[in-house]
Motif scaffolding. Structure first.
Motif, PDB file in Angstrom:
ATOM      1  N   ARG A 101       0.835  -1.207   0.000  1.00 60.35           N
ATOM      2  CA  ARG A 101       0.000   0.000   0.000  1.00 60.35           C
ATOM      3  C   ARG A 101       0.872   1.260   0.000  1.00 60.35           C
ATOM      4  O   ARG A 101       0.588   2.227  -0.696  1.00 60.35           O
ATOM      5  N   GLU A 132      -5.722  -4.217 -12.102  1.00 62.22           N
ATOM      6  CA  GLU A 132      -6.934  -3.768 -11.403  1.00 62.22           C
ATOM      7  C   GLU A 132      -6.685  -3.679  -9.898  1.00 62.22           C
ATOM      8  O   GLU A 132      -7.124  -2.734  -9.238  1.00 62.22           O
ATOM      9  N   ARG A 133      -5.975  -4.661  -9.361  1.00 64.94           N
ATOM     10  CA  ARG A 133      -5.669  -4.630  -7.926  1.00 64.94           C
ATOM     11  C   ARG A 133      -4.749  -3.462  -7.584  1.00 64.94           C
ATOM     12  O   ARG A 133      -4.924  -2.792  -6.555  1.00 64.94           O
ATOM     13  N   GLN A 135      -4.602  -0.642  -9.155  1.00 70.18           N
ATOM     14  CA  GLN A 135      -5.391   0.586  -9.271  1.00 70.18           C
ATOM     15  C   GLN A 135      -6.199   0.835  -8.002  1.00 70.18           C
ATOM     16  O   GLN A 135      -6.307   1.968  -7.521  1.00 70.18           O
ATOM     17  N   ARG A 136      -6.736  -0.228  -7.435  1.00 67.67           N
ATOM     18  CA  ARG A 136      -7.511  -0.077  -6.201  1.00 67.67           C
ATOM     19  C   ARG A 136      -6.605   0.318  -5.034  1.00 67.67           C
ATOM     20  O   ARG A 136      -6.972   1.129  -4.185  1.00 67.67           O
ATOM     21  N   GLY A 139      -5.668   3.939  -5.422  1.00 68.24           N
ATOM     22  CA  GLY A 139      -6.797   4.821  -5.149  1.00 68.24           C
ATOM     23  C   GLY A 139      -7.061   5.844  -6.232  1.00 68.24           C
ATOM     24  O   GLY A 139      -7.709   6.861  -5.982  1.00 68.24           O
ATOM     25  N   SER A 164     -11.439  -2.491 -16.577  1.00 71.15           N
ATOM     26  CA  SER A 164     -12.666  -1.907 -16.018  1.00 71.15           C
ATOM     27  C   SER A 164     -12.887  -0.482 -16.495  1.00 71.15           C
ATOM     28  O   SER A 164     -13.978   0.065 -16.336  1.00 71.15           O
ATOM     29  N   GLN A 375     -15.148  -6.284  -6.180  1.00 66.70           N
ATOM     30  CA  GLN A 375     -14.770  -4.879  -6.344  1.00 66.70           C
ATOM     31  C   GLN A 375     -13.290  -4.708  -6.677  1.00 66.70           C
ATOM     32  O   GLN A 375     -12.895  -3.713  -7.284  1.00 66.70           O
ATOM     33  N   TRP A 376     -12.478  -5.677  -6.291  1.00 62.15           N
ATOM     34  CA  TRP A 376     -11.042  -5.563  -6.549  1.00 62.15           C
ATOM     35  C   TRP A 376     -10.714  -5.611  -8.037  1.00 62.15           C
ATOM     36  O   TRP A 376      -9.661  -5.138  -8.460  1.00 62.15           O
ATOM     37  N   TRP A 377     -11.603  -6.187  -8.825  1.00 66.62           N
ATOM     38  CA  TRP A 377     -11.340  -6.288 -10.265  1.00 66.62           C
ATOM     39  C   TRP A 377     -12.333  -5.468 -11.098  1.00 66.62           C
ATOM     40  O   TRP A 377     -12.408  -5.626 -12.313  1.00 66.62           O
ATOM     41  N   GLY A 378     -13.056  -4.616 -10.446  1.00 63.03           N
ATOM     42  CA  GLY A 378     -13.953  -3.720 -11.160  1.00 63.03           C
ATOM     43  C   GLY A 378     -15.004  -4.437 -11.980  1.00 63.03           C
ATOM     44  O   GLY A 378     -15.558  -3.864 -12.922  1.00 63.03           O
TER      45      GLY A 378
END
Length: 668
Positions: A101, A132-133, A135-136, A139, A164, A375-378
Motif C-alpha cells: 500500500r 486492477e488490484r 489501481q484499487r 486509489g 474496467s 470490487q477488486w477487479w472492477g
C-alpha cells in the motif's frame, strides 16, 4: 502505441511521462514499466536509467533474478520508475516483506511493453487482474500505455487493455505511420531479401549457414530448445563462432552469449523465441529461420530485427528441415504476402486464473469480504458474478476458509501452494520439473529428467549450451546433476505442456492453396521448388479446388482432408462423432473417419452436424497442464479447455463446403 521494431516506442512513451512526473511533482514509484521477459528488462534498464537521470529521477529493476539485497534497497529507496514483470508484481503484492500500500501509493502510469505477447495467452489475464488490484491500492485511475510492433486488431486489443475502464475512460490507438499488419502483395520486399530453401536436416542447415554470409552477424531462430542445441553443436563443429539462447540455459550463460554476440561480427546466435522481442543484439545483418515460426506475427517480429542500418533491407532466409516444415513455411509466407496477421485474442473463460487471483487476493489482504471481492477487479469479464461457482468450490475444498462473512487462505491452499512463501502461486503456467546441470560450481542450464533416468548403453551424455557433457553424478533429492565436458555424443530433450504447434484455420487453408499450385511471392531455391513439386504430386488426392476430400489411403485408413487447422478439426471430430474413428484422431489437415463410412452415412452425419456444433473432447493430460485446474471443479476445468480448443467459424465453413469422395471401400 504501434510502431515497427526499433521504431522508438519506448522513448515515445517514457519521455512524456518523465515530463509529467517533473511538472506534477510525482513522488515515489509513480511509473511501472512491465515486460514479458526478464532479459528484455535487463536490456532496457540502462537506457531508461539514463533518460530518468537527465531529470534527476531514478529507476529500479525487480524480477526473479534480482538479489534479495537489491530488492531491500529498492524498498527503502523507492525508484521513480520500476521495471518489472507481472509475476514480480504479484509477488510484491502477496509478500509479507513488502508494504504494498505504501510502495504503490504514488503510482500514476503503467507502460506494458510487447503487449501482444501478454494478451494472447493467460499471462494477459493475469496482468489485467494485477493491474486492477494495483489501481484499487493506488486509489486513482492508472494510465495504461501498451506498446507493440505487431498487432492485427489494435482496436480490440485497446478495449481489452482498458479493463474496467473500458467505456468510461478515453482510449486511443497511436500509429504514427499507417500501420499495415503485413505488406500487401504490391509492396513485397525484393525477392532476394526473403528466401525459402529446403535442406532436409539440422546438419545440412548448419552446412548452409556456415557456407553463406560469412563475415556477417546472423540470428537463427528455431522452434524448439532441442533444435537450438543440435544446430549450435553442428555449427561449432564447422568452426563457426556460435552463441546460444533459450529458456533452459542458465542466466549467466545467456547473458554471456548475448553480450558476446552484440560485440562480435562474424558469428551466429541460435535462439528460440527468447530473442524475438525487442532485446538489443547489436548490429544484425541477417535473420535465418529453421522451419516456420508459429505465427505470421512472430515472423514479423523476427524479420524486424534486420534492416535497421542505412542502406540495408529487412531479410529472412527460411531453411526447411522436412516436407512439413517446407509446406508450413510456404503457407506462412503466402498469408504474410496477402496482408494477413493473426488477431491477438485473449483465451476465453480463464476460470483457473479466477481461482488463482482469489487466493492471491486473500494472501495480499489476509481477509476479504465474501461479498466484496468482486470490487477488486472492477467487475471485468471473468472476475464478475460468473466467478461465484469458483468461490464456492474453493471454500468447499478447503482452499479458502470462511468465517463471519470473510474469506481467507485455507489449509488446502497452504498444502498445495504454500511452499517458499506461496511462490508457486505467482506464475500462471505449469513448468515441468527440470534438473540443474553443473560443471563444478558453474551452472550451465537445466535438462529434462527423462534424459537422466532412461536406460542407456555406456556413459550418459547431455547436449547443453551447444556442447556435449558426460554425467558424473546425479543428486535426485536436490534435482541436480554434475557433468564434465566431452567431445561429442550428447543428447538434448525437453518435454512440457503446450509445446505442440497449433495451426490456425487460415494457415492450414494457405497450405492447401500451396498444394493447389500457388507460390508465395518470395525467392524459392531450386531445392525448395523441386520439393514443393513432389509434395503437390503426393497430395493430388487430398486437395481439390471445389471443396474438401474424403479418401482412403492405399491399404490404410479413411481420412477427411479438411485443411481446416487443429481447432476446427477438433470441433468437427466431436460434432461428427458417429462418423469419426473411435480414436478421434484429428490432425491440422485431416480427420480420421470410421473404416465402414459410406457416402449415405456421411450425408446423414453432416445434416445432423449442421444443427449445432459440439465442444471438442478434452484430454486429461491437457487438464493437468492447466495450472490451478485442481482448484476448479473438474467439469469447469474441462469446460475451460474445451472453450479454448473450439473453432466454430472454421468448422462451419468446412461443414458447408462441398465434399468429394475418392476410393472408398467397395460397395460404397
Amino acid at each position: 502505441m504501434l510502431a515497427p521494431t526499433a521504431g522508438g516506442k519506448t522513448e515515445a512513451s517514457v519521455f512524456p511521462l518523465l515530463s509529467r512526473m517533473n511538472l506534477s511533482g510525482w513522488k515515489g514509484t509513480s511509473v511501472l514499466y512491465v515486460c514479458p521477459l526478464k532479459a528484455l528488462l535487463n536490456n532496457l534498464h540502462p537506457r531508461l536509467e539514463a533518460y530518468a537521470g537527465w531529470l534527476g529521477r531514478s529507476t529500479g529493476l525487480w524480477h526473479g533474478d534480482i538479489t534479495t539485497t537489491r530488492r531491500r534497497r529498492l524498498l527503502i529507496q523507492r525508484p521513480d520508475i520500476l521495471l518489472t514483470t507481472p509475476e514480480s508484481l504479484e509477488s510484491m503484492l502477496v509478500s509479507s516483506h513488502v508494504d504494498h500500500r505504501s510502495f504503490f501509493s504514488g503510482l500514476h502510469s503503467i507502460i506494458i511493453d510487447e503487449v501482444h505477447a501478454f494478451a494472447g495467452d493467460d499471462r494477459g489475464w493475469h496482468l489485467l487482474a494485477v493491474l486492477e488490484r494495483l489501481q484499487r491500492i493506488a486509489g486513482r485511475p492508472l494510465q495504461r500505455v501498451g506498446l507493440s510492433a505487431t498487432v492485427g486488431n489494435p482496436a480490440e486489443l485497446l478495449d481489452w487493455l482498458q479493463g474496467s475502464g473500458h467505456g468510461t475512460r478515453v482510449g486511443q490507438v497511436i500509429a504514427p505511420q499507417a500501420q499495415l499488419p503485413a505488406p500487401s502483395t504490391t509492396a513485397i520486399p525484393p525477392a532476394g531479401d526473403i528466401e525459402l530453401d529446403y535442406v532436409g536436416s539440422v546438419a545440412n542447415a548448419a552446412l548452409v549457414i556456415s557456407s553463406l554470409h560469412r563475415g556477417e552477424k546472423r540470428l537463427v531462430f528455431c522452434e524448439s530448445r532441442r533444435a537450438v542445441e543440435e544446430l549450435g553443436e553442428q555449427l561449432r563443429l564447422r568452426g563457426v563462432t556460435t552463441f546460444l539462447s533459450h529458456a533452459s540455459l542458465s542466466v549467466d550463460e545467456r547473458r554471456r552469449a548475448e553480450a558476446a554476440f552484440a560485440e562480435a561480427r562474424d558469428c551466429v546466435i541460435v535462439s528460440t523465441s527468447t530473442l524475438e522481442l525487442g532485446i538489443d543484439v547489436g548490429d544484425l545483418d541477417r535473420v535465418i529461420q529453421l522451419d516456420a515460426p508459429r505465427t505470421v506475427a512472430a515472423f514479423l517480429q523476427r524479420i524486424g530485427r534486420t534492416g535497421r542500418r542505412t542502406g540495408t533491407s529487412r531479410n529472412c532466409l527460411f531453411l526447411a528441415l522436412d516436407d512439413e516444415g517446407l509446406l508450413a513455411s510456404a503457407a506462412l509466407l503466402l498469408q504474410w504476402a496477402r496482408g494477413w496477421v493473426e488477431p491477438v485474442t485473449p483465451p476465453p473463460e480463464p476460470r483457473h486464473l479466477v481461482a488463482q487471483q482469489l487466493l492471491a487476493l486473500c494472501l495480499q489482504e489476509h481477509r476479504v469480504g465474501e461479498n466484496l471481492w468482486q470490487q477488486w477487479w472492477g467487475g471485468i469479464g471473468p472476475f464478475g458474478p460468473s466467478a461465484a461457482p469458483v468461490v464456492r468450490h474453493l471454500v468447499e475444498q478447503g482452499y479458502l476458509d470462511q468465517d463471519s462473512g470473510m474469506l481467507f487462505i485455507g489449509p488446502e491452499a497452504e498444502h498445495r501452494y504454500g511452499h517458499r512463501h506461496f511462490m508457486n502461486l505467482t506464475a500462471v503456467f505449469t513448468a515441468p520439473p527440470e534438473f540443474t546441470v553443473l560443471n563444478g560450481r558453474t551452472e550451465i542450464g537445466r535438462t529434462d529428467p527423462d534424459l537422466l533416468t532412461e536406460e542407456v548403453q555406456g556413459p550418459r551424455r547431455l547436449l547443453l549450451a551447444g556442447r556435449s557433457w558426460q554425467v558424473t553424478h546425479i543428486d535426485f533429492s536436490r534435482r541436480r546433476c554434475f557433468v564434465t565436458p566431452v567431445d561429442d555424443g550428447g543428447r538434448a530433450r525437453w518435454s512440457g505442456f503446450g509445446a505442440e504447434r497449433i495451426l490456425s484455420y487460415e494457415l492450414a487453408r494457405a497450405a492447401r492453396d500451396i498444394l493447389l499450385g500457388e507460390d508465395p511471392p518470395v525467392r524459392l531455391t531450386s531445392r525448395a521448388t523441386a520439393r514443393l513439386g513432389e509434395a503437390r504430386e503426393a497430395h493430388l488426392d487430398t486437395v481439390h479446388p471445389g471443396g474438401s476430400v474424403i479418401a482412403r489411403r492405399p491399404g490404410g485408413d479413411i481420412r477427411w482432408w479438411t485443411w481446416a487447422g487443429q481447432r476446427a478439426n477438433a470441433t468437427l471430430a466431436a460434432t461428427l462423432a458417429p462418423a469419426v474413428s473411435p480414436h478421434r484422431r484429428a490432425h491440422a489437415h485431416w480427420i480420421r473417419l470410421r473404416d465402414d463410412i459410406t457416402p449415405k452415412a456421411w450425408a446423414a452425419a453432416i445434416t445432423q452436424a449442421r444443427e449445432g456444433l459440439c465442444l471438442p473432447d478434452v484430454d486429461s493430460q491437457a487438464v493437468r497442464g492447466l495450472k490451478f485446474a485442481d482448484a476448479l471443479p473438474a467439469r469447469l476445468a474441462e469446460a475451460t479447455l474445451a472453450a479454448r480448443t473450439v473453432d466454430e467459424p472454421g468448422a462451419h465453413l468446412t461443414l458447408n463446403a462441398p465434399v468429394r469422395f475418392l476410393t472408398l471401400q467397395s460397395g460404397s
